[in-house]
Design an enzyme around this catalytic site. Sequence first.
Site, PDB file in Angstrom:
ATOM      1  N   ASP A  77       0.857  -1.190   0.000  1.00  0.00           N
ATOM      2  CA  ASP A  77       0.000   0.000   0.000  1.00  0.00           C
ATOM      3  C   ASP A  77       0.899   1.249   0.000  1.00  0.00           C
ATOM      4  OD1 ASP A  77      -2.439   1.340   0.193  1.00  0.00           O
ATOM      5  OD2 ASP A  77      -2.452   1.294   2.393  1.00  0.00           O
ATOM      6  N   GLU A 129      -1.646   6.193  -8.208  1.00  0.00           N
ATOM      7  CA  GLU A 129      -2.520   7.249  -7.655  1.00  0.00           C
ATOM      8  C   GLU A 129      -2.363   8.531  -8.468  1.00  0.00           C
ATOM      9  OE1 GLU A 129      -2.551   7.709  -3.365  1.00  0.00           O
ATOM     10  OE2 GLU A 129      -2.751   9.889  -3.532  1.00  0.00           O
ATOM     11  N   HIS A 172      -7.506   9.453   4.322  1.00  0.00           N
ATOM     12  CA  HIS A 172      -7.117   8.351   5.209  1.00  0.00           C
ATOM     13  C   HIS A 172      -7.448   8.746   6.638  1.00  0.00           C
ATOM     14  CE1 HIS A 172      -4.141   7.488   1.840  1.00  0.00           C
ATOM     15  NE2 HIS A 172      -4.887   6.415   1.900  1.00  0.00           N
TER      16      HIS A 172
HETATM   17  P1  13P Z   1      -8.626   4.285   6.141  1.00  0.00           P
HETATM   18  O1  13P Z   1      -7.581   4.168   7.187  1.00  0.00           O
HETATM   19  O2  13P Z   1      -9.289   5.611   6.134  1.00  0.00           O
HETATM   20  O3  13P Z   1      -9.621   3.163   6.202  1.00  0.00           O
HETATM   21  O4  13P Z   1      -7.891   4.203   4.726  1.00  0.00           O
HETATM   22  C1  13P Z   1      -7.173   3.067   4.376  1.00  0.00           C
HETATM   23  C2  13P Z   1      -6.447   3.259   3.100  1.00  0.00           C
HETATM   24  O5  13P Z   1      -6.896   3.941   2.207  1.00  0.00           O
HETATM   25  C3  13P Z   1      -5.162   2.561   2.932  1.00  0.00           C
HETATM   26  O6  13P Z   1      -4.539   2.887   1.748  1.00  0.00           O
END
Ligand code: 13P
Length: 273
Positions: A77, A129, A172
């Site tokens: 991620d 992204e 996030h």
């Molecule tokens: P959240 O922590 O808001 O659920 O987002 C997670 C995310 O987008 C990880 O890339």
Amino acid sequence: MLQDAKKGKYAIPQFNINNLEWTKYILEECEKEKIPIILGVSEGASKYMGGYFVVSQMVQGLIKDLNITIPVCLHLDHGSSFESCKKAMDSGFTSVMIDASKFAIDKNIEITKKVVDYAHERGISVEAEVGHIGGSEDGVSNEIYHATLDDCINLYIATGVDSLAPALGSVHGLYKGLPNLNFERMKLINDSLPIPLVLHGGTGIPDKDIKKAISCGISKININTELQIAWHNAVLEFVKENPNVYDPRKVIGSGQAAIKKAIDDKINLFFNR
Ligand code: 13P
């Protein structure tokens, strides 16, 4: 996974993992529900667990020992550089996100292309992204900056990336007030590109907006904070009621049911059950 989701108008959850227990709970629950799953690992979470190789071996070990039969994707991620993505791929990750969104679009395209070329030679998929998703990821704060259709099209054509996270108002972590997603542009981008779209910052988005996002072409939704909060609330309660229990398996494990319930709620929502 994501191409099927795009065709079928549902979304695959990416649940972020933080440790062995988290990973085990997610795999067990998704196996029970028989859904394909994406395990998201941020660079910070990977570092916390020991490194990409540890994470990859842990996931492979759990799949084997727990007899997991559903498709499992291990996804980096917000990879911050080609080197970081390469390291994850070389360690056994089956998918990576290159997040070069802090650069101007030309540089973003250049870095993304380098990652895609390396990944596609190895059968690994890549997410990119465009724009800036707000909030904070691994302590790095972002201002929201909406993706433009032109940037999305140009990045897709130049790189051949497999999925795209266009920043359209999500953040996030927790929202200040209600999220305000740009559904119109989401649909426009989806109608203009053959690849699945990803929604980051899934925590705190109301169910009706999640459904609308899926109808506008979102095929993958990332959830991290919501599982953390579910776990934290349950553990706080347990510690309050059992101040003398010090076995970490019991303390950490007291959040299991809450995490699994949060996972179930998301599955029902994302798969229109
Ligand atoms: P959240 O922590 O808001 O659920 O987002 C997670 C995310 O987008 C990880 O890339």
